[in-house]
Design a protein around this motif. Structure first.
Motif, short mmCIF file in Angstrom:
data_model
loop_
_atom_site.label_atom_id
_atom_site.label_comp_id
_atom_site.label_asym_id
_atom_site.label_seq_id
_atom_site.Cartn_x
_atom_site.Cartn_y
_atom_site.Cartn_z
N ALA A 31 2.98 4.83 0.01
CA ALA A 31 3.05 5.99 0.90
C ALA A 31 2.34 7.18 0.24
CB ALA A 31 4.52 6.34 1.17
N ASN A 32 2.16 8.28 1.00
CA ASN A 32 1.52 9.45 0.39
C ASN A 32 2.44 10.10 -0.64
OD1 ASN A 32 3.35 10.91 1.91
ND2 ASN A 32 1.87 11.36 3.55
N GLN A 33 1.86 11.00 -1.44
CA GLN A 33 2.56 11.52 -2.63
C GLN A 33 3.92 12.11 -2.32
OE1 GLN A 33 2.27 11.17 -5.90
NE2 GLN A 33 0.70 9.70 -5.31
N SER A 34 4.01 12.96 -1.29
CA SER A 34 5.29 13.63 -1.05
C SER A 34 6.40 12.60 -0.83
CB SER A 34 5.17 14.56 0.16
OG SER A 34 4.77 13.82 1.29
N HIS A 35 6.06 11.49 -0.13
CA HIS A 35 7.08 10.48 0.10
C HIS A 35 7.19 9.49 -1.06
CE1 HIS A 35 6.36 12.17 4.03
NE2 HIS A 35 7.62 11.82 4.31
N ARG B 144 -6.69 6.88 2.85
CA ARG B 144 -5.73 7.83 3.40
C ARG B 144 -4.32 7.24 3.30
NH1 ARG B 144 -4.30 9.07 9.07
NH2 ARG B 144 -5.71 7.42 9.75
N ARG B 145 -3.36 8.08 2.85
CA ARG B 145 -1.97 7.61 2.74
C ARG B 145 -1.14 8.15 3.90
NH1 ARG B 145 -1.44 5.56 -2.67
NH2 ARG B 145 -3.49 4.62 -2.92
N LEU B 146 -0.13 7.41 4.27
CA LEU B 146 0.73 7.80 5.39
C LEU B 146 2.11 8.16 4.84
CD1 LEU B 146 -0.27 4.90 7.84
CD2 LEU B 146 -1.17 7.24 7.75
N PRO B 147 2.96 8.74 5.67
CA PRO B 147 4.30 9.08 5.15
C PRO B 147 5.20 7.86 4.92
CG PRO B 147 4.11 9.67 7.47
CD PRO B 147 2.74 9.26 7.02
N TYR C 22 0.89 -1.17 0.00
CA TYR C 22 0.00 0.00 0.00
C TYR C 22 0.92 1.21 0.00
CZ TYR C 22 -3.71 3.10 1.93
OH TYR C 22 -4.63 4.10 2.16
#
Lengths: 428, 428
Positions: free
Chosen positions: B72-76, B119-122, B70
């Motif tokens: 990570a969120n976009q920034s990561h 929801r995505r996490l770092p 799954y």
């Protein structure tokens, strides 16, 4: 009687034939030939050309016994049905078996017919190779001889092996017809049953004798016991919260051994143990054990079995386990026919050996056959007492003595019309 | 945090899914799913549509582990490789298994992803369903996690199951390529491993608590012992001339139980016993036993094992038996990661429950994973302490608490960049 070398040569052939038959096996590297297993077909195919040139046509009855009748001499062949002597033993084996247990008795019967060199006797001789004596596949021994004495009923045929195959369907799969089992029964002309067998024990070796007369067969009890506990995780269940079926079973196995050691003449064996589920990291929820108990005296045996079951119940109760016991066999001690035993004694003496009388600790088809016809057995010395093991062996000289003894015995019986006529007359 | 009912509904689904997976079995009437057995394929097929709609593509690595990342969120996600948290447990079972051992940890990992609602996490989250933890088929546990830590060498792959099939060919038969096992290894972005598992013991029930932090895993030794005697006829071999392998083994099983009962905290189990040849009328020539010994303290455990082997040798010598012992596993006690344990403690407290710290008597994949990455476990109460049995169960409220605890934990970790970045940085 022929020269000693002739018996020796024939004895060598008997041993070679036993070895050949031991190669027909369910297992790749050892001999295992259970009731109606595919290699039994190969055994029948191998034996047939040994018998048929002797004027002894081979058939297989509906329970899978090999049967072959060597006719009586002409004067008696004209009688409605000539008296008939059965000689044989069993063709099935235990797992990891030797070459002689059972097999030798069938091959020796063939050798006696060979040694007659076409000579006919006042009675016919039927060679019998029983399909089942050991009780390995269905945990029911003596299926072959039970068919001959009429003790294989419909409910027995529904007994299943561990793969869920019934005796009935095993018979059908082998290409036989279970409906025809009644035709396998002994008919009235059969006057006696004779069985050569290895001793499978240490006694004759200790006495330095090749042969013995068996005058009785020990009674035996076979049971299955199930200790029922609770399977649980081996790492997380503290010792004091366990209901470990195998630990209870182990305590009982030790107690059974102690009990038998303290009762003269008693033997008790837990030969098979299974743990369920049987994984290293799971406490056994169930332990399934066999118990085999034998003694010459029926009362001592049945009391010992009762004591052992009582011990199992005590152990189970103290540990919070349940216990099931399922009887598989309860066979009384069986005396052999006294006339035949006397004749065998005389025949052994004529070979130049001292005749020794003994009881058999092992069960044999002769004890089933004795229900219907006078029966007796001749034991051959078993080096080291080793049997039910590939190291099982016989001495060629002892086999030669057995053939010589058998030939004397046939001649003695041929001169005993009172005996070979009596059984049929009693029936009529 | 969502309403309690939302966790309850999801917990109900988790339980239903565990039951569904328990229906994929090698046995008709109970659950047995050993390493790379055909029903494992069905389990993979069943789980895949639970994960893929969550944006979590499913693969099966070369040792048969199910793996699904799954992101990570976009920034990561733009980073060369986002930090990654592994959450999982094992998908294989013991024979006659319950529905939760291992499976629950995989299904709970899926539930946490569901509960994120996109929801995505770092950091990325990888769900792992290990192919082998119980050690049933090859008597070698943890094959799945050993592949991740790079501890499956070529010689291990030649280990054979009782049917003579090697691990290598089992992998090929399942359609996988043993050459690709190195690609299954953990990569540097993995910063931690988290495993939910049922306690499989009675402690949490006794404390009336739904969850516990596991701060260490007991060490364990697994051995195979062979008592070698002499198979012989059960009816003809007097008690005092026997070399009965099973009688010796039974005496030892009783001694092992006594030894463990007298050593606080020690558990010792003989879970599997086999007799050879295993026929009721043959004295066992060989008895093959497993021994499983566990304790929190490595020194106490290894001394106990030495004592038990010494006892076996004494018994064997006194009875004229031979003894072989073959080590299968010697695993030291493993502490879990202290930062993760503290975070789990805090997360349990946020669900309104008292956090309890305990050691695990059972071995788990987390103890293998801890060789390479910070690892920790969360135990769920096991009613009656019953596991490795169809009666194994969990309470729906406890599963809901586990999901809630897991969600708190993910949020806490998302706020701990020092932790989820550190491991990868240490490696670089």
């Amino acid at each position: 009687m022929p020269l000693k070398t002739e018996f020796d040569n024939l004895a060598g052939e008997v041993i070679a034939r036993c070895h050949k038959l031991s190669s027909f096996s369910e297992d790749a590297h050892s001999t295992r030939r259970t009731f109606l297993s595919p290699p039994m077909r190969d055994v029948h195919r191998e034996i047939t050309p040994w018998l048929e040139p002797l004027g002894t046509p081979v058939t297989v009855d509906a329970i899978g016994n090999l049967r072959a009748i060597y006719p009586a001499n002409q004067s008696h062949a004209n009688e409605p049905a000539a008296p008939r002597l059965l000689i044989g033993s069993h063709l099935d084996t235990v797992p990891n078996a030797g070459a002689y247990d059972g097999i030798l008795g069938v091959v020796l019967a063939v050798a006696l017919l060979q040694q007659l060199h076409g000579r006919r006797l006042p009675f016919a001789i039927e060679v019998v190779g029983f399909s089942e004596e050991e009780g390995v596949r269905f945990r029911l021994p003596f299926l072959g001889s039970r068919a001959l004495v009429g003790r294989l009923d419909a409910s027995t045929l529904e007994t299943c092996d561990p793969q869920g195959i019934s005796i009935r369907s095993a018979i059908e799969v082998f290409g036989l017809n279970p409906q025809e089992i009644p035709q396998a029964r002994l008919t009235d002309e059969v006057f006696a049953y004779l069985e050569f067998h290895i001793e499978q024990g240490p006694l004759l070796e200790k006495l330095n004798l090749p042969l013995a007369v068996v005058d009785s067969i020990a009674g035996q009890t076979r049971l299955e016991l199930r200790f029922l506990g609770r399977s649980n995780h081996a790492g997380t269940t503290p010792m004091d919260l366990r209901f470990d079926a195998m630990a209870g079973a182990a305590e009982w196995i030790v107690a059974v051994e102690q009990h038998a050691k303290h009762t003269p003449g008693l033997v008790a064996t837990v030969g098979s143990v299974q743990t369920i589920p049987g994984a290293g990291n799971v406490i056994a929820g169930e332990a399934v054990l066999t118990l085999d108990v034998r003694h010459q005296n029926d009362n001592i045996r049945t009391c010992a079995v009762d004591d052992m079951i009582h011990l199992a119940r005590q152990i189970a109760q103290r540990r919070g386990l349940l216990l099931n016991s399922i009887p598989h066999l309860n066979q009384s001690a069986v005396p052999m026919d006294s006339f035949l035993c006397g004749q065998i004694e005389a025949a052994i003496r004529r070979t130049g050996c001292a005749p020794h009388r003994m009881s058999s600790g092992a069960g044999h088809d002769a004890m089933v056959m004795a229900e219907k016809v006078p029966s007796a057995m001749i034991f051959l010395r078993t080096p080291g007492g080793v049997s039910h093991d590939p190291a099982e062996t016989v001495l060629v000289d002892d086999v030669a003595k057995a053939i010589e003894c058998g030939m004397h015995l046939l001649d003695q019986l041929a001169s005993s019309p009172d005996f070979f006529r009596k059984h049929a007359e009693e029936k009529n």
